[in-house]
Design a protein around this motif. Structure first.
Motif, PDB file in Angstrom:
ATOM      1  N   LEU A  67      -9.351  -6.576   1.466  1.00 14.28           N
ATOM      2  CA  LEU A  67      -8.100  -5.823   1.531  1.00 14.28           C
ATOM      3  C   LEU A  67      -8.219  -4.537   2.329  1.00 14.28           C
ATOM      4  O   LEU A  67      -7.270  -4.113   2.973  1.00 14.28           O
ATOM      5  N   PHE A  68      -9.373  -3.870   2.270  1.00 18.35           N
ATOM      6  CA  PHE A  68      -9.473  -2.509   2.778  1.00 18.35           C
ATOM      7  C   PHE A  68     -10.370  -2.339   3.995  1.00 18.35           C
ATOM      8  O   PHE A  68     -10.607  -1.220   4.418  1.00 18.35           O
ATOM      9  N   SER A  69     -10.873  -3.406   4.572  1.00 16.98           N
ATOM     10  CA  SER A  69     -11.637  -3.257   5.820  1.00 16.98           C
ATOM     11  C   SER A  69     -10.647  -3.073   6.965  1.00 16.98           C
ATOM     12  O   SER A  69      -9.471  -3.429   6.861  1.00 16.98           O
ATOM     13  N   TRP A  70     -11.123  -2.531   8.072  1.00 17.93           N
ATOM     14  CA  TRP A  70     -10.241  -2.324   9.220  1.00 17.93           C
ATOM     15  C   TRP A  70      -9.719  -3.651   9.755  1.00 17.93           C
ATOM     16  O   TRP A  70      -8.580  -3.742  10.212  1.00 17.93           O
ATOM     17  N   ASP A  71     -10.538  -4.687   9.685  1.00 16.55           N
ATOM     18  CA  ASP A  71     -10.084  -6.005  10.155  1.00 16.55           C
ATOM     19  C   ASP A  71      -8.913  -6.506   9.311  1.00 16.55           C
ATOM     20  O   ASP A  71      -7.950  -7.062   9.835  1.00 16.55           O
ATOM     21  N   ALA A  72      -8.997  -6.317   8.001  1.00 19.25           N
ATOM     22  CA  ALA A  72      -7.911  -6.761   7.116  1.00 19.25           C
ATOM     23  C   ALA A  72      -6.655  -5.925   7.320  1.00 19.25           C
ATOM     24  O   ALA A  72      -5.540  -6.449   7.342  1.00 19.25           O
ATOM     25  N   VAL A  73      -6.829  -4.623   7.484  1.00 22.69           N
ATOM     26  CA  VAL A  73      -5.672  -3.734   7.651  1.00 22.69           C
ATOM     27  C   VAL A  73      -4.934  -4.031   8.949  1.00 22.69           C
ATOM     28  O   VAL A  73      -3.707  -4.064   8.981  1.00 22.69           O
ATOM     29  N   PHE A  74      -5.661  -4.261  10.045  1.00 19.57           N
ATOM     30  CA  PHE A  74      -5.025  -4.461  11.344  1.00 19.57           C
ATOM     31  C   PHE A  74      -4.728  -5.921  11.675  1.00 19.57           C
ATOM     32  O   PHE A  74      -4.380  -6.238  12.800  1.00 19.57           O
ATOM     33  N   SER A  75      -4.863  -6.788  10.688  1.00 18.71           N
ATOM     34  CA  SER A  75      -4.423  -8.170  10.898  1.00 18.71           C
ATOM     35  C   SER A  75      -2.894  -8.207  10.786  1.00 18.71           C
ATOM     36  O   SER A  75      -2.265  -7.261  10.307  1.00 18.71           O
ATOM     37  N   PHE A  76      -2.294  -9.303  11.231  1.00 21.52           N
ATOM     38  CA  PHE A  76      -0.831  -9.427  11.141  1.00 21.52           C
ATOM     39  C   PHE A  76      -0.376  -9.316   9.688  1.00 21.52           C
ATOM     40  O   PHE A  76       0.551  -8.576   9.379  1.00 21.52           O
ATOM     41  N   LYS A  77      -1.060 -10.032   8.820  1.00 25.69           N
ATOM     42  CA  LYS A  77      -0.718 -10.007   7.394  1.00 25.69           C
ATOM     43  C   LYS A  77      -0.875  -8.598   6.822  1.00 25.69           C
ATOM     44  O   LYS A  77      -0.028  -8.115   6.081  1.00 25.69           O
ATOM     45  N   GLY A  78      -1.969  -7.918   7.174  1.00 21.84           N
ATOM     46  CA  GLY A  78      -2.204  -6.565   6.690  1.00 21.84           C
ATOM     47  C   GLY A  78      -1.137  -5.590   7.147  1.00 21.84           C
ATOM     48  O   GLY A  78      -0.663  -4.755   6.378  1.00 21.84           O
ATOM     49  N   LEU A  79      -0.736  -5.698   8.417  1.00 26.32           N
ATOM     50  CA  LEU A  79       0.311  -4.800   8.936  1.00 26.32           C
ATOM     51  C   LEU A  79       1.655  -5.070   8.276  1.00 26.32           C
ATOM     52  O   LEU A  79       2.389  -4.127   7.957  1.00 26.32           O
TER      53      LEU A  79
ATOM     54  N   ALA B 213     -11.263 -17.109  -6.801  1.00 27.13           N
ATOM     55  CA  ALA B 213     -10.230 -18.113  -6.516  1.00 27.13           C
ATOM     56  C   ALA B 213      -9.176 -17.546  -5.564  1.00 27.13           C
ATOM     57  O   ALA B 213      -8.551 -18.296  -4.804  1.00 27.13           O
ATOM     58  N   LEU B 214      -8.979 -16.223  -5.593  1.00 28.75           N
ATOM     59  CA  LEU B 214      -8.023 -15.577  -4.691  1.00 28.75           C
ATOM     60  C   LEU B 214      -8.650 -15.215  -3.339  1.00 28.75           C
ATOM     61  O   LEU B 214      -7.976 -14.661  -2.477  1.00 28.75           O
ATOM     62  N   GLY B 215      -9.957 -15.476  -3.180  1.00 28.03           N
ATOM     63  CA  GLY B 215     -10.599 -15.230  -1.894  1.00 28.03           C
ATOM     64  C   GLY B 215     -11.454 -13.982  -1.819  1.00 28.03           C
ATOM     65  O   GLY B 215     -11.898 -13.595  -0.746  1.00 28.03           O
ATOM     66  N   PHE B 216     -11.714 -13.327  -2.951  1.00 28.04           N
ATOM     67  CA  PHE B 216     -12.557 -12.131  -2.974  1.00 28.04           C
ATOM     68  C   PHE B 216     -13.996 -12.568  -3.239  1.00 28.04           C
ATOM     69  O   PHE B 216     -14.361 -12.880  -4.359  1.00 28.04           O
ATOM     70  N   THR B 217     -14.815 -12.576  -2.192  1.00 25.97           N
ATOM     71  CA  THR B 217     -16.156 -13.146  -2.301  1.00 25.97           C
ATOM     72  C   THR B 217     -17.147 -12.240  -3.029  1.00 25.97           C
ATOM     73  O   THR B 217     -18.045 -12.734  -3.696  1.00 25.97           O
ATOM     74  N   ASP B 218     -17.010 -10.949  -2.898  1.00 28.20           N
ATOM     75  CA  ASP B 218     -17.959 -10.009  -3.512  1.00 28.20           C
ATOM     76  C   ASP B 218     -17.331  -9.260  -4.681  1.00 28.20           C
ATOM     77  O   ASP B 218     -17.493  -8.038  -4.800  1.00 28.20           O
ATOM     78  N   ALA B 219     -16.620  -9.950  -5.537  1.00 27.62           N
ATOM     79  CA  ALA B 219     -15.917  -9.301  -6.650  1.00 27.62           C
ATOM     80  C   ALA B 219     -16.891  -8.507  -7.516  1.00 27.62           C
ATOM     81  O   ALA B 219     -17.911  -9.016  -7.952  1.00 27.62           O
ATOM     82  N   GLY B 220     -16.572  -7.244  -7.736  1.00 25.82           N
ATOM     83  CA  GLY B 220     -17.377  -6.366  -8.570  1.00 25.82           C
ATOM     84  C   GLY B 220     -18.459  -5.610  -7.826  1.00 25.82           C
ATOM     85  O   GLY B 220     -19.103  -4.744  -8.397  1.00 25.82           O
ATOM     86  N   GLN B 221     -18.663  -5.917  -6.558  1.00 30.38           N
ATOM     87  CA  GLN B 221     -19.709  -5.235  -5.800  1.00 30.38           C
ATOM     88  C   GLN B 221     -19.181  -4.064  -4.991  1.00 30.38           C
ATOM     89  O   GLN B 221     -19.956  -3.290  -4.456  1.00 30.38           O
ATOM     90  N   HIS B 222     -17.866  -3.953  -4.883  1.00 29.90           N
ATOM     91  CA  HIS B 222     -17.243  -2.863  -4.141  1.00 29.90           C
ATOM     92  C   HIS B 222     -16.064  -2.340  -4.947  1.00 29.90           C
ATOM     93  O   HIS B 222     -15.324  -3.120  -5.546  1.00 29.90           O
ATOM     94  N   LEU B 223     -15.864  -1.034  -4.928  1.00 27.77           N
ATOM     95  CA  LEU B 223     -14.695  -0.469  -5.575  1.00 27.77           C
ATOM     96  C   LEU B 223     -13.428  -0.880  -4.834  1.00 27.77           C
ATOM     97  O   LEU B 223     -12.418  -1.227  -5.435  1.00 27.77           O
ATOM     98  N   LEU B 224     -13.491  -0.868  -3.510  1.00 21.64           N
ATOM     99  CA  LEU B 224     -12.378  -1.312  -2.671  1.00 21.64           C
ATOM    100  C   LEU B 224     -12.815  -2.578  -1.949  1.00 21.64           C
ATOM    101  O   LEU B 224     -13.652  -2.518  -1.046  1.00 21.64           O
ATOM    102  N   PRO B 225     -12.273  -3.731  -2.325  1.00 21.24           N
ATOM    103  CA  PRO B 225     -12.745  -4.975  -1.718  1.00 21.24           C
ATOM    104  C   PRO B 225     -12.470  -5.025  -0.215  1.00 21.24           C
ATOM    105  O   PRO B 225     -11.361  -4.707   0.229  1.00 21.24           O
ATOM    106  N   PRO B 226     -13.472  -5.416   0.573  1.00 18.78           N
ATOM    107  CA  PRO B 226     -13.289  -5.456   2.028  1.00 18.78           C
ATOM    108  C   PRO B 226     -12.227  -6.461   2.470  1.00 18.78           C
ATOM    109  O   PRO B 226     -11.681  -6.337   3.555  1.00 18.78           O
TER     110      PRO B 226
END
Length: 185
Positions: A114-126, A99-112
């Motif tokens: 939040l922690f992918s380079w695209d998410a980090v370097f987005s305006f919101k991420g910065l 519901a919060l937008g995490f599509t692969d919940a439980g499949q990654h220790l660090l959800p992409p």
């Protein structure tokens, strides 16, 4: 038979932390990542602009070994002690995360998300990184130390200010995850 690497169990890692704490206390040292970062900033010349960093960092250069140990330990934990299986989450948690937008919940220790380079370097991420870094820095300075320093060193040496700080850290974390996080995501 295939050998799957596992994280260290609590009965190995717990005593290792206790031994390190005993050695630090025995030699009159304290543990905390914020003091290590202070030493690195002083080494880099931050004392010329900010009085907090203007101190004899050479007497604290052992902190740099702790930073190196954290980097090497993180590398070992990730590449040698990680178990790449799915994370066991309850169905309710998976539903809430989806519901919060995490599509692969439980499949990654660090959800992409939040922690992918695209998410980090987005305006919101910065914005989140910069404001979060400022708040963590301010909170660390205001509390007189970081979570690891207060929770490990302060509590093990029975310091009341550390107990108050750790309770504050946990309350802040609960407020963040239950009230602020759903607004951000």
């Amino acid at each position: 038979m295939e050998y799957i690497l596992q994280p260290w169990p609590w009965y190995i890692s717990g005593p290792c932390i206790a031994i390190v704490m005993f050695l630090l206390l025995y030699f009159g040292r304290t543990f905390g990542m914020s003091s290590n970062l202070r030493t690195m900033c002083a080494l880099g010349g931050a004392g010329k602009r900010v009085a907090f960093f203007n101190y004899d960092w050479k007497s604290h250069k052992w902190n740099l070994i702790v930073v190196l140990g954290a980097i090497v330990g993180g590398f070992i934990a990730h590449f040698l002690l990680s178990n790449p299986i799915d994370i066991a989450l309850s169905e309710a948690t998976v539903t809430d995360l989806k519901a919060l937008g995490f599509t692969d919940a439980g499949q990654h220790l660090l959800p992409p998300e939040l922690f992918s380079w695209d998410a980090v370097f987005s305006f919101k991420g910065l914005v989140i990184l910069i404001s979060g870094g400022f708040l963590v820095g301010f909170g660390t300075r205001y509390a007189g130390g970081c979570t690891s320093g207060h929770a490990i060193t302060g509590l093990s040496s029975l310091q009341l200010p550390s107990l108050i700080a750790v309770v504050g850290f946990f309350l802040g974390g609960l407020i963040m995850i239950h009230l602020i996080f759903p607004i951000l995501f």
